[in-house]
Scaffold this motif. Structure first.
Motif, PDB file in Angstrom:
ATOM      1  N   VAL A   1      -0.459   9.409   2.068  1.00 24.62           N
ATOM      2  CA  VAL A   1      -0.150   7.884   1.891  1.00 24.62           C
ATOM      3  C   VAL A   1      -1.388   6.938   2.328  1.00 24.62           C
ATOM      4  O   VAL A   1      -1.781   5.923   1.580  1.00 24.62           O
ATOM      5  CB  VAL A   1       1.363   7.492   2.583  1.00 24.62           C
ATOM      6  CG1 VAL A   1       1.272   5.951   2.278  1.00 24.62           C
ATOM      7  CG2 VAL A   1       2.351   8.225   2.033  1.00 24.62           C
ATOM      8  N   TRP A   2      -1.880   7.486   3.392  1.00 21.41           N
ATOM      9  CA  TRP A   2      -3.122   6.607   4.104  1.00 21.41           C
ATOM     10  C   TRP A   2      -3.998   6.498   3.328  1.00 21.41           C
ATOM     11  O   TRP A   2      -4.690   5.215   2.838  1.00 21.41           O
ATOM     12  CB  TRP A   2      -3.119   7.114   5.456  1.00 21.41           C
ATOM     13  CG  TRP A   2      -4.513   6.487   6.061  1.00 21.41           C
ATOM     14  CD1 TRP A   2      -5.631   6.997   6.158  1.00 21.41           C
ATOM     15  CD2 TRP A   2      -4.683   5.044   6.644  1.00 21.41           C
ATOM     16  NE1 TRP A   2      -6.467   6.090   7.047  1.00 21.41           N
ATOM     17  CE2 TRP A   2      -5.865   4.934   7.063  1.00 21.41           C
ATOM     18  CE3 TRP A   2      -3.503   4.215   7.103  1.00 21.41           C
ATOM     19  CZ2 TRP A   2      -6.209   3.668   7.896  1.00 21.41           C
ATOM     20  CZ3 TRP A   2      -3.779   3.078   7.501  1.00 21.41           C
ATOM     21  CH2 TRP A   2      -5.363   2.871   8.031  1.00 21.41           C
ATOM     22  N   PRO A   3      -4.726   7.637   2.668  1.00 21.63           N
ATOM     23  CA  PRO A   3      -5.965   7.549   1.945  1.00 21.63           C
ATOM     24  C   PRO A   3      -5.671   6.663   0.668  1.00 21.63           C
ATOM     25  O   PRO A   3      -6.808   5.848   0.233  1.00 21.63           O
ATOM     26  CB  PRO A   3      -6.445   8.835   1.678  1.00 21.63           C
ATOM     27  CG  PRO A   3      -5.441   9.769   2.472  1.00 21.63           C
ATOM     28  CD  PRO A   3      -4.472   9.053   3.129  1.00 21.63           C
TER      29      PRO A   3
ATOM     30  N   GLY B   1       0.869  -1.135  -0.076  1.00 23.03           N
ATOM     31  CA  GLY B   1       0.006   0.014  -0.192  1.00 23.03           C
ATOM     32  C   GLY B   1       0.714   1.227   0.086  1.00 23.03           C
ATOM     33  O   GLY B   1       0.710   2.154  -0.480  1.00 23.03           O
ATOM     34  N   ILE B   2       1.885   1.395   0.625  1.00 20.02           N
ATOM     35  CA  ILE B   2       2.746   2.319   0.904  1.00 20.02           C
ATOM     36  C   ILE B   2       3.426   2.635  -0.505  1.00 20.02           C
ATOM     37  O   ILE B   2       3.426   3.685  -0.908  1.00 20.02           O
ATOM     38  CB  ILE B   2       3.763   2.298   2.112  1.00 20.02           C
ATOM     39  CG1 ILE B   2       3.280   2.253   3.395  1.00 20.02           C
ATOM     40  CG2 ILE B   2       4.608   3.276   1.979  1.00 20.02           C
ATOM     41  CD1 ILE B   2       3.863   1.996   4.417  1.00 20.02           C
TER      42      ILE B   2
ATOM     43  N   GLY C   1       3.380  16.702  -1.856  1.00 19.55           N
ATOM     44  CA  GLY C   1       3.013  17.006  -0.453  1.00 19.55           C
ATOM     45  C   GLY C   1       4.287  17.783   0.344  1.00 19.55           C
ATOM     46  O   GLY C   1       3.750  18.786   0.873  1.00 19.55           O
ATOM     47  N   ARG C   2       5.219  16.991   0.447  1.00 19.53           N
ATOM     48  CA  ARG C   2       6.147  17.635   1.125  1.00 19.53           C
ATOM     49  C   ARG C   2       6.567  18.821   0.936  1.00 19.53           C
ATOM     50  O   ARG C   2       6.905  19.806   1.565  1.00 19.53           O
ATOM     51  CB  ARG C   2       7.550  16.747   1.249  1.00 19.53           C
ATOM     52  CG  ARG C   2       7.346  15.185   1.880  1.00 19.53           C
ATOM     53  CD  ARG C   2       6.977  15.300   3.147  1.00 19.53           C
ATOM     54  NE  ARG C   2       7.780  16.035   4.130  1.00 19.53           N
ATOM     55  CZ  ARG C   2       8.885  15.276   4.826  1.00 19.53           C
ATOM     56  NH1 ARG C   2       9.042  14.064   4.355  1.00 19.53           N
ATOM     57  NH2 ARG C   2       9.804  16.048   5.245  1.00 19.53           N
TER      58      ARG C   2
ATOM     59  N   TYR D   1       6.608  14.992   7.445  1.00 23.71           N
ATOM     60  CA  TYR D   1       6.829  13.470   7.124  1.00 23.71           C
ATOM     61  C   TYR D   1       5.180  12.773   7.662  1.00 23.71           C
ATOM     62  O   TYR D   1       4.747  12.242   6.699  1.00 23.71           O
ATOM     63  CB  TYR D   1       7.994  12.717   7.791  1.00 23.71           C
ATOM     64  CG  TYR D   1       7.875  11.367   7.413  1.00 23.71           C
ATOM     65  CD1 TYR D   1       8.322  11.067   6.190  1.00 23.71           C
ATOM     66  CD2 TYR D   1       7.613  10.302   8.375  1.00 23.71           C
ATOM     67  CE1 TYR D   1       8.539   9.611   5.826  1.00 23.71           C
ATOM     68  CE2 TYR D   1       7.577   9.165   7.866  1.00 23.71           C
ATOM     69  CZ  TYR D   1       7.962   8.846   6.625  1.00 23.71           C
ATOM     70  OH  TYR D   1       7.930   7.332   6.235  1.00 23.71           O
ATOM     71  N   TRP D   2       4.811  13.196   9.036  1.00 30.28           N
ATOM     72  CA  TRP D   2       3.686  12.429   9.304  1.00 30.28           C
ATOM     73  C   TRP D   2       2.366  12.951   8.723  1.00 30.28           C
ATOM     74  O   TRP D   2       1.599  12.062   8.674  1.00 30.28           O
ATOM     75  CB  TRP D   2       3.735  12.295  10.946  1.00 30.28           C
ATOM     76  CG  TRP D   2       4.862  11.774  11.570  1.00 30.28           C
ATOM     77  CD1 TRP D   2       6.010  12.127  12.155  1.00 30.28           C
ATOM     78  CD2 TRP D   2       5.034  10.354  11.462  1.00 30.28           C
ATOM     79  NE1 TRP D   2       6.811  11.316  12.466  1.00 30.28           N
ATOM     80  CE2 TRP D   2       6.395   9.944  12.051  1.00 30.28           C
ATOM     81  CE3 TRP D   2       4.375   9.144  10.970  1.00 30.28           C
ATOM     82  CZ2 TRP D   2       6.932   8.749  12.122  1.00 30.28           C
ATOM     83  CZ3 TRP D   2       5.097   7.883  11.040  1.00 30.28           C
ATOM     84  CH2 TRP D   2       6.323   7.671  11.715  1.00 30.28           C
ATOM     85  N   GLN D   3       2.427  13.998   8.598  1.00 30.58           N
ATOM     86  CA  GLN D   3       1.336  14.671   7.813  1.00 30.58           C
ATOM     87  C   GLN D   3       1.156  14.105   6.350  1.00 30.58           C
ATOM     88  O   GLN D   3      -0.008  13.644   5.976  1.00 30.58           O
ATOM     89  CB  GLN D   3       1.264  16.370   7.786  1.00 30.58           C
ATOM     90  CG  GLN D   3       1.011  16.966   8.975  1.00 30.58           C
ATOM     91  CD  GLN D   3       1.178  18.468   8.817  1.00 30.58           C
ATOM     92  OE1 GLN D   3       2.124  18.862   8.145  1.00 30.58           O
ATOM     93  NE2 GLN D   3       0.238  19.354   9.452  1.00 30.58           N
ATOM     94  N   ASP D   4       2.454  13.936   5.924  1.00 32.63           N
ATOM     95  CA  ASP D   4       2.440  13.016   4.430  1.00 32.63           C
ATOM     96  C   ASP D   4       1.812  11.885   4.787  1.00 32.63           C
ATOM     97  O   ASP D   4       1.026  11.296   3.700  1.00 32.63           O
ATOM     98  CB  ASP D   4       3.877  13.323   4.007  1.00 32.63           C
ATOM     99  CG  ASP D   4       3.879  12.297   2.853  1.00 32.63           C
ATOM    100  OD1 ASP D   4       3.373  12.334   2.009  1.00 32.63           O
ATOM    101  OD2 ASP D   4       4.862  11.353   2.957  1.00 32.63           O
TER     102      ASP D   4
END
Lengths: 219, 223
Positions: free
Chosen positions: B144-146, B117-118, B129-130, B136-139
């Protein structure tokens, strides 16, 4: 830790374990071959769209995919006994694994065939190929590429599932291990060695499949 | 005739109370599956993330460890760990040992899914995004998550369904879940066909709705 490991009985019986490993491989491969044939038939029946027969294929696939393999094994083992059909442990294992493999493979095959557009067959036909030629030269090579990886996975599952044979008294690798371990009570040692043997068998299959795929899909 | 009359006293037939016994056992199957799948999924996501970020040495070590759980039959893993805990002086009951193994087994399967997935998220999207100032965690959270979740949810559902069915193997350790309950009833009633069919229906009722729901979700997301 008050436990002392005793490996000697295991290594003394290693030839028996390896032989049982061959039996595991045998039943897994045979179940895979039967599963491929049955799975193809099921996929064809489902794609034919005839209600009168497709319900049979659909229920086979759904039962195989939605109940535990162990339950299917018990069905062939004890369930059929209710009708006076008594299979030997080898046949119980072979039937149950084939039933399960066929159910999973049928879905893979169906997906594979649906991924090749119908227009390609028409194009091949208009170029003068017969139906048989169109299927053998155009459709099957593409389908094979799509289903090759899922088939490899299913082969690995087939090996892993055959370990359930222990529970119906089939002395393949796991059953043999259980038998030998119960004689010496070196359960942990025996099963650790067996785990390594399974690991090697699975890696062997994956490597073999990769080598074969290089030859098959060169272009 | 006489023998039959005697035998029928030993073997009482399948009744309504047995159905509630099976339903109770189905509840235990559901319990051990839900616990294992939820903990295993969280662990698996962490492992998957570690696999995707670590350099080759780390990935090889963790990968090898997780690979073992996928290449060794679950039944052997269960027997091994069940016999290993007393060796280190820490015996576990069947439920705890079964859950422990199922959690590791699930996490090994989920790790492969999570990593996929990643990696399904294009690097350019993440860089974009960056560059817009995401940390990093917002990204990870908003990009990445959705995207990754949509790519691998069907695979995850397949893993979850597999674990639900594989939980039947915990019966080997003596935990009375659905399949073990069926064995107990078969011994008493001598009606294997009826009982296995009922148990099959229970499993089907647990598994089929999930597989249908994910198939529908998958179709809707493809549009």
């Amino acid at each position: 830790m008050e436990y002392t490991f005793h490996w000697r009985p295991v290594f003394r019986n290693l030839p028996d374990l390896l032989e049982a490993g061959l039996l595991t491989l045998e039943v897994a491969v045979e179940a895979m071959l039967v599963g491929i044939v049955l799975g193809l038939a099921l996929a064809m029946i489902r794609m034919s769209g005839r209600r009168s027969i497709s319900w049979f294929a659909t229920s086979w696939v759904e039962i195989a995919r939605n109940t535990p393999a162990l339950l299917q094994l018990f069905f062939f083992g004890f369930g059929l006994g209710a009708f006076g059909i008594h299979l030997s442990p080898f046949w119980i294992c072979l039937c149950a694994l084939s039933f399960n493999n066929a159910g999973y493979l049928a879905e893979n095959f169906r997906g594979g065939f649906q991924a090749v557009p119908d227009t390609q067959v028409k194009a091949a036909r208009s170029l003068g190929m017969t139906y048989a030629q169109a299927y053998l030269r155009i459709v099957i090579p593409q389908v094979l590429r799509i289903v090759y990886h899922p088939m490899t996975n299913q082969m690995v599952w087939s090996v892993l599932m055959s370990s359930l044979g222990m529970l119906v008294g089939f002395r393949e690798l796991t059953g043999e291990t259980q038998f030998l371990a119960s004689k010496t009570f070196r359960i942990f040692e025996y099963f650790l060695v067996t785990a390594v043997i399974y690991y090697v068998i699975v890696k062997f299959i994956l490597a073999g499949s990769r080598v074969l795929s290089w030859r098959l899909f060169r272009y | 005739m006489f023998e039959f009359a005697q035998a029928s006293q030993f073997f009482t037939s399948f009744g309504l109370s047995d159905l509630s016994f099976l339903a109770e056992a189905a509840g235990r199957t559901l319990l051990i599956s839900v616990v294992s799948i939820s903990i295993g999924t969280v662990l698996g996501c962490i492992f998957g993330w570690l696999l995707s970020v670590s350099r080759w040495a780390g990935a090889a070590t963790l990968g090898l460890f997780l690979d073992a759980f996928r290449s060794i039959p679950l039944i052997i893993q269960l027997i091994l760990f069940f016999n290993f805990f007393p060796i280190i002086g820490f015996p576990l009951n069947p439920f705890a040992a079964g859950t422990f193994v199922l959690v590791l087994y699930t996490s090994a399967l989920v790790a492969a899914v999570a990593r996929g997935g990643i990696e399904a998220v294009p690097v350019t999207t993440r860089r974009a995004g960056r560059s817009l100032g995401l940390t990093y965690w917002q990204d990870m959270r908003y990009i990445v998550w959705p995207i990754g979740l949509r790519a691998v949810l069907p695979a995850w559902a397949g893993v979850a369904l597999g674990v639900l069915k594989d939980s039947a193997l915990v019966s080997v350790l003596g935990y009375v879940e659905l399949l073990r309950a069926s064995q107990i009833l078969i011994t008493r009633t001598q009606e294997p066909f009826v009982i296995l069919t009922v148990v099959g229906l229970f499993y089907f009722a647990l598994s089929f709705p999930i597989s249908r729901a994910t198939a529908r979700l998958e179709r809707r997301w493809q549009q």
